[in-house]
Design a protein around this motif. Sequence first.
Motif: not given
Length: 405
Positions: A223-226, A249-253, A240-241, A166-168
């Motif tokens: 495990s990633g940020y934008i 994939k999660g960040l592009w979603n 974007m890291v 998930y992204v927060r």
Amino acid sequence: MNDTSSNQLKIKRLQPSDLNQYNELLRYAFQVTQKELIEIGWEYDEIRKAKSPILEHASVLGWFDGERLASQISIYPMKMNIHSNIYDIGLITGVATYPEYACQGLMSSLMKVCLKEMREKGQSISLLYPYSIPLYRKKGWELIADKMTFSVKDFQLPKPQKIAGYVRRVSENSPTLKELHNRFAGLTHGCLIRNDLAWQEYWRWDSDDTTVAIYYSPENEPSGYIVYRLDNEIFYVKEMVYLNRQAWKGLWNYISAHEPMLTEVRGNNYTGSSISFWLPDSDVKETVRPYVMGRIIDVHAFIKDYQFLTTHHQGSLVFEVSDHLCEWNNTSFSVKMEPNEAPLIGNAAVGNAIALTIQSLATLLLGYKRPRELHMMGLLEAGDDVIDILEAIIPWNKAYISDYI
């Protein structure tokens, strides 16, 4: 410290009391007006104090004409991952001279002082963001990293994929963000290890509507940020890291979830390779421009920690380096290779010879250009068999450098 032909001109280290003069010279040189700064949300006192941390934490030298600042240069002390080894570096910025003092050699003399100072501090390599590539090439710097930009239309966005995680959204001061960047920097060639000063500079000119979002794995592991902002139906990606494909994939979603709100995604990419192949519709606009230049300050200090890939090779290579500005770099060093052993770095002059300038050495060892390319362009002299060895022992990674200071 030094004099020119005028007894009034002297090199001094800038102090906090010189802050106003420092800011005024920067704004004059780069033509940034107080009105423009206020229009993007900066109050007068914020403008005055914006660069104060530099005078406290960086080394700032200037030529003074009496009490008046005439020319200046700053060196940020930072750390950088170079092929999995962490190096102390000097990042040069704030290079400026008033026009009435031009063509007097002031900046050249400041550069020489800075090069000696960085060597004394163990900063074996220096970076800068060039306003004139030819000028800095003459001083021994060379291109080591590109900045790529991309434009993806709303109808070209990847369709959301069902993935775990998930992204927060988080604050720009989130400890998780800083910890995640440190993990990324520890795994990524070229990445700068951001200290407090670097983070301040990272956010300095961003508007209030800049947002940070972090991707978390199903195990709640970041495990990633934008870092991005939305403006006039355009989604601007500052950085974007991601540590793995799932985070990508999660960040592009997350970006695609904004599709009803946007017509285009514009972003920066510092990986050194195109993103188009990884998108379902690869017919996107991408541009590449030179971004960062590097200079090896002390060849022997830099080489002793360099990660040559020599464990499957045997023999010796001798690098013959020329540097017209730093006499201590006009030297030869040898790399002795034995199978399954770490290379031995020495001063022996016996082995297959490789002749190159300090500029070519930096762009070669940082991975910006390959040995065969440099040889073909006449920037590296060696036999064909030596070129083959170099191709095998120089790591292939391109430098990821996203900070701008």
